[in-house]
Design a protein around this motif. Structure first.
Motif, PDB file in Angstrom:
ATOM      1  N   PHE A 161       0.690  -0.764  -0.408  1.00 31.59           N
ATOM      2  CA  PHE A 161      -0.360   0.045   0.004  1.00 31.59           C
ATOM      3  C   PHE A 161       0.866   1.531   0.297  1.00 31.59           C
ATOM      4  N   THR A 162       1.678   1.126   0.597  1.00 32.94           N
ATOM      5  CA  THR A 162       2.668   2.432   0.860  1.00 32.94           C
ATOM      6  C   THR A 162       3.734   2.725  -0.657  1.00 32.94           C
ATOM      7  N   ALA A 163       4.274   1.421  -1.410  1.00 36.78           N
ATOM      8  CA  ALA A 163       4.936   1.328  -2.506  1.00 36.78           C
ATOM      9  C   ALA A 163       3.145   2.653  -3.821  1.00 36.78           C
ATOM     10  N   LEU A 164       1.918   1.797  -3.455  1.00 34.50           N
ATOM     11  CA  LEU A 164       1.141   2.381  -4.429  1.00 34.50           C
ATOM     12  C   LEU A 164       0.886   4.232  -4.011  1.00 34.50           C
ATOM     13  N   LEU A 165       0.584   4.079  -2.390  1.00 32.79           N
ATOM     14  CA  LEU A 165       0.733   5.782  -2.559  1.00 32.79           C
ATOM     15  C   LEU A 165       1.688   6.452  -2.578  1.00 32.79           C
ATOM     16  N   SER A 166       2.671   5.796  -2.645  1.00 30.74           N
ATOM     17  CA  SER A 166       4.325   6.847  -3.193  1.00 30.74           C
ATOM     18  C   SER A 166       4.565   6.632  -4.555  1.00 30.74           C
ATOM     19  N   ILE A 167       4.052   5.883  -5.384  1.00 28.18           N
ATOM     20  CA  ILE A 167       3.587   5.917  -7.289  1.00 28.18           C
ATOM     21  C   ILE A 167       2.485   7.185  -7.868  1.00 28.18           C
ATOM     22  N   ASN A 168       1.440   7.077  -6.241  1.00 28.43           N
ATOM     23  CA  ASN A 168       0.452   7.425  -7.179  1.00 28.43           C
ATOM     24  C   ASN A 168       1.185   9.187  -6.672  1.00 28.43           C
ATOM     25  N   LEU A 169       1.229  10.062  -5.345  1.00 26.63           N
ATOM     26  CA  LEU A 169       2.137  10.924  -5.216  1.00 26.63           C
ATOM     27  C   LEU A 169       2.782  11.302  -6.432  1.00 26.63           C
ATOM     28  N   GLY A 170       3.423  10.804  -5.989  1.00 26.03           N
ATOM     29  CA  GLY A 170       5.114  11.272  -7.781  1.00 26.03           C
ATOM     30  C   GLY A 170       4.412  11.168  -8.445  1.00 26.03           C
ATOM     31  N   LEU A 171       3.242  10.967  -9.510  1.00 24.78           N
ATOM     32  CA  LEU A 171       2.531  10.733 -10.881  1.00 24.78           C
ATOM     33  C   LEU A 171       1.548  12.270 -10.636  1.00 24.78           C
ATOM     34  N   ILE A 172       0.535  12.769  -9.158  1.00 24.65           N
ATOM     35  CA  ILE A 172       0.084  14.309  -9.225  1.00 24.65           C
ATOM     36  C   ILE A 172       0.561  15.046  -9.187  1.00 24.65           C
ATOM     37  N   ASN A 173       1.845  14.690  -8.578  1.00 23.03           N
ATOM     38  CA  ASN A 173       2.482  16.212  -8.387  1.00 23.03           C
ATOM     39  C   ASN A 173       3.481  16.477  -9.558  1.00 23.03           C
ATOM     40  N   LEU A 174       3.019  15.152 -11.113  1.00 19.43           N
ATOM     41  CA  LEU A 174       3.838  15.265 -11.988  1.00 19.43           C
ATOM     42  C   LEU A 174       2.200  16.599 -12.704  1.00 19.43           C
ATOM     43  N   PHE A 175       1.568  15.985 -12.807  1.00 24.02           N
ATOM     44  CA  PHE A 175       0.601  16.584 -13.548  1.00 24.02           C
ATOM     45  C   PHE A 175       0.835  18.152 -13.778  1.00 24.02           C
ATOM     46  N   PRO A 176       1.012  18.960 -14.246  1.00 23.83           N
ATOM     47  CA  PRO A 176       0.848  20.271 -15.454  1.00 23.83           C
ATOM     48  C   PRO A 176      -0.107  21.085 -15.016  1.00 23.83           C
ATOM     49  N   ILE A 177       0.062  21.093 -13.664  1.00 23.39           N
ATOM     50  CA  ILE A 177      -0.849  22.466 -12.792  1.00 23.39           C
ATOM     51  C   ILE A 177      -0.521  23.431 -11.801  1.00 23.39           C
ATOM     52  N   PRO A 178      -0.518  24.201 -12.056  1.00 21.54           N
ATOM     53  CA  PRO A 178       0.158  25.634 -11.024  1.00 21.54           C
ATOM     54  C   PRO A 178       0.672  25.365  -9.616  1.00 21.54           C
ATOM     55  N   MET A 179       1.356  25.165  -8.651  1.00 20.32           N
ATOM     56  CA  MET A 179       1.512  24.991  -7.053  1.00 20.32           C
ATOM     57  C   MET A 179       2.071  23.640  -7.520  1.00 20.32           C
ATOM     58  N   LEU A 180       1.604  22.091  -8.629  1.00 20.78           N
ATOM     59  CA  LEU A 180       2.527  21.070  -8.190  1.00 20.78           C
ATOM     60  C   LEU A 180       4.232  21.033  -9.020  1.00 20.78           C
ATOM     61  N   ASP A 181       4.542  20.514  -8.544  1.00 18.96           N
ATOM     62  CA  ASP A 181       5.941  20.220  -9.299  1.00 18.96           C
ATOM     63  C   ASP A 181       6.108  20.239 -11.016  1.00 18.96           C
ATOM     64  N   GLY A 182       4.727  19.766 -11.697  1.00 18.30           N
ATOM     65  CA  GLY A 182       4.134  19.675 -12.784  1.00 18.30           C
ATOM     66  C   GLY A 182       3.875  20.924 -13.344  1.00 18.30           C
ATOM     67  N   GLY A 183       3.436  21.549 -12.660  1.00 16.28           N
ATOM     68  CA  GLY A 183       3.650  22.891 -13.094  1.00 16.28           C
ATOM     69  C   GLY A 183       4.997  24.156 -13.136  1.00 16.28           C
ATOM     70  N   HIS A 184       5.564  23.857 -12.507  1.00 14.52           N
ATOM     71  CA  HIS A 184       7.001  24.375 -12.106  1.00 14.52           C
ATOM     72  C   HIS A 184       7.563  23.827 -13.535  1.00 14.52           C
ATOM     73  N   LEU A 185       7.305  22.757 -13.844  1.00 17.23           N
ATOM     74  CA  LEU A 185       8.265  22.450 -15.130  1.00 17.23           C
ATOM     75  C   LEU A 185       7.880  22.275 -15.824  1.00 17.23           C
ATOM     76  N   VAL A 186       6.617  23.205 -16.257  1.00 14.63           N
ATOM     77  CA  VAL A 186       5.809  23.889 -17.137  1.00 14.63           C
ATOM     78  C   VAL A 186       5.696  24.553 -17.586  1.00 14.63           C
ATOM     79  N   PHE A 187       6.838  26.145 -16.561  1.00 18.55           N
ATOM     80  CA  PHE A 187       6.953  27.155 -16.487  1.00 18.55           C
ATOM     81  C   PHE A 187       8.859  27.730 -17.303  1.00 18.55           C
ATOM     82  N   TYR A 188       9.492  25.710 -16.054  1.00 19.90           N
ATOM     83  CA  TYR A 188      10.863  25.631 -16.886  1.00 19.90           C
ATOM     84  C   TYR A 188      10.728  25.471 -18.336  1.00 19.90           C
ATOM     85  N   ALA A 189       9.710  24.427 -17.986  1.00 20.02           N
ATOM     86  CA  ALA A 189      10.205  24.417 -20.581  1.00 20.02           C
ATOM     87  C   ALA A 189      10.031  25.335 -20.997  1.00 20.02           C
TER      88      ALA A 189
END
Length: 462
Positions: A392-420
């Motif tokens: 279960f911990t592995a499942l949550l860790s994968i989902n936490l990483g995935l969600i943070n990569l979504f291109p939504i400002p405030m999330l890591d993925g949003g920052h990466l879009v700006f840097y791109a």
């Protein structure tokens, strides 16, 4: 289970449900933020604070590099604040700092060199990407270690029986069919079939099955069903109608054999009828609580020798699979790594497909769960044991990483879009545009969190 019953269950097991959830979340938050922290340090960025939780500090300490490590009162996340950022979300930066005398002054050139905003775009992107990346690495290490040290229970991808009237019968599946692949994806276990059908809902899939040594192509649509777990949360899934080889049937539960009815106590009559049909395909009706199921079976003698020995403990059991239903596989380093990578891919792809189904309306958005649902599952996993909890911990860790990569400002993925965009345009996106984007991102995330937690409550109350 209604809301009151769930509340009583969670209340009487507060340390199991609430404690497990907080401990797992804190570990995953630490791992995520440590990814940001360690790459920031490697890139020469000063880290002002590293917090587990939000809000007022409970306790903390300063390390030799000037970083404040602390635990805060609200244990629902955490952050790393980088030098030069105006807030932990890196939603802006400032050239001014407050000196020891309390006066605000411009940064010196030396101070600017350790500020996050002064670093080249590739370094800033590396720091941001490191958080989600290490969540994936952490999950991989958990799964790899588990498969090496404990092994992995694997149920062969065989149809021990077919549920009468199901999609499997409608589209021509037979007992003892071995599922080779689904939509070109190699199938290694019966669990892989379940996962694929859970995501498929009622969409057509291409199956390749091994039947008597020959590969057969079957195009089939599972039936979309809604199931309710013991907490009262509803989930949609696809039901194909294959019975796992792990299942055996108590003969006392058999009500009919090939249309012939039997009294519940007529064990010998049912045994004789079954013995005469070994090696043949036939139907049985079994009692399952207050309901009945019709199964199409083809039991073989090799697995049912107990029927011919009245003193055998297996004389009252019908084994419908052609071979043993569970195999426990221990892997070496390379095999464990391969299995961990495959499992990580399956979880990621399944999550993305399920979210896509929610967006298109194929899957109900009410399946999006919040803190209550995650806490309930975490407590259940803790009660099942350490192996279930690690998975279960592995499942949550994968989902936490995935969600943070979504291109939504405030999330890591949003920052990466700006840097791109910054890398492509050769200059940063104007700060005013970034500010509006971060406000929208914050509003969007708050709405999602409110919606997810209301889902949990409404499903239990209504």
């Amino acid at each position: 289970m209604n809301f009151l019953e769930l509340f009583q269950t969670l209340g009487s097991n507060l340390w199991i449900y609430g404690g497990t959830f907080i401990v797992i979340l804190s570990i995953l938050v630490f791992v995520h933020e440590w990814g940001h922290y360690i790459v920031a340090r490697l890139c020469g960025v000063r880290v002002e604070s590293f917090s587990i939780g939000f809000g007022k500090e409970i306790f903390g300490w300063n390390d030799k590099n000037g970083t404040r490590w602390k635990f805060s009162y609200i244990p629902l996340g955490g952050y790393v604040k980088l030098y030069g950022d105006v807030d932990p979300a890196s939603a802006g930066h400032t050239d001014n700092i407050e000196g020891e005398d309390g006066q605000v002054r411009p940064m010196t050139e030396e101070e600017r060199q350790s500020a996050f905003f002064s670093k080249p775009v590739w370094k800033r992107a590396s720091v941001v990407f490191a958080g989600p990346a290490i969540n994936y690495i952490f999950a991989f290490l958990l799964l790899c270690g588990l498969y090496m040290l404990n092994g992995k229970p694997v149920t062969p991808p065989l149809a021990a029986a077919i549920i009468g009237g199901s999609s499997a019968e409608k589209y021509g599946f037979e007992p003892h069919d071995e599922i080779v692949s689904i939509d070109g994806q190699k199938i290694y276990s019966f669990e892989d079939i379940r996962t694929a059908m859970m995501i498929a809902l009622d969409e057509e899939r291409h199956f390749v099955v091994n039947r008597g040594g020959q590969n057969v192509d079957i195009y089939a649509k599972p039936e979309k069903v809604e199931q309710e777990d013991r907490f009262g949360f509803k989930h949609s899934r696809g039901l194909l109608g294959l019975i796992s080889p792990r299942h055996a049937i108590q003969i006392s539960n058999i009500l009919e054999i090939d249309g012939q009815e039997f009294d519940a106590e007529d064990l010998s009559g049912k045994q004789e009828a079954l013995k005469s049909r070994l090696g043949q395909k036939f139907t049985i009706v079994i009692a399952r609580g207050s309901k009945t199921d019709t199964l199409i079976v083809l039991p073989v003698r090799d697995q049912n020798e107990g029927l011919f020995n009245a003193e055998s403990e297996e004389s009252s059991i019908l084994f419908v699979a052609a071979r043993e239903g569970n195999e426990f596989v221990k892997y070496g380093l390379i095999g464990a790594a391969r299995e961990a990578i495959n499992q990580t891919y399956v979880i990621t792809a399944g999550t993305l497909e399920a979210l896509g189904q929610m967006i298109t309306g194929t899957r109900s958005a009410t399946e999006l769960g919040g803190i209550i649902r995650i806490g309930a599952v975490a407590g259940d996993m803790a009660q099942q044991g350490i192996i279930a909890l690690i998975l279960f911990t592995a499942l949550l860790s994968i989902n936490l990483g995935l969600i943070n990569l979504f291109p939504i400002p405030m999330l890591d993925g949003g920052h990466l879009v700006f840097y791109a965009f910054e890398a492509i345009l050769g200059k940063p996106i104007p700060e005013q545009i970034q500010e509006y984007a971060f406000r929208f991102g914050l509003f969007f995330l708050v709405c999602i969190m409110v919606f997810a937690n209301l889902n949990d409550i409404l499903q239990l109350v209504l």
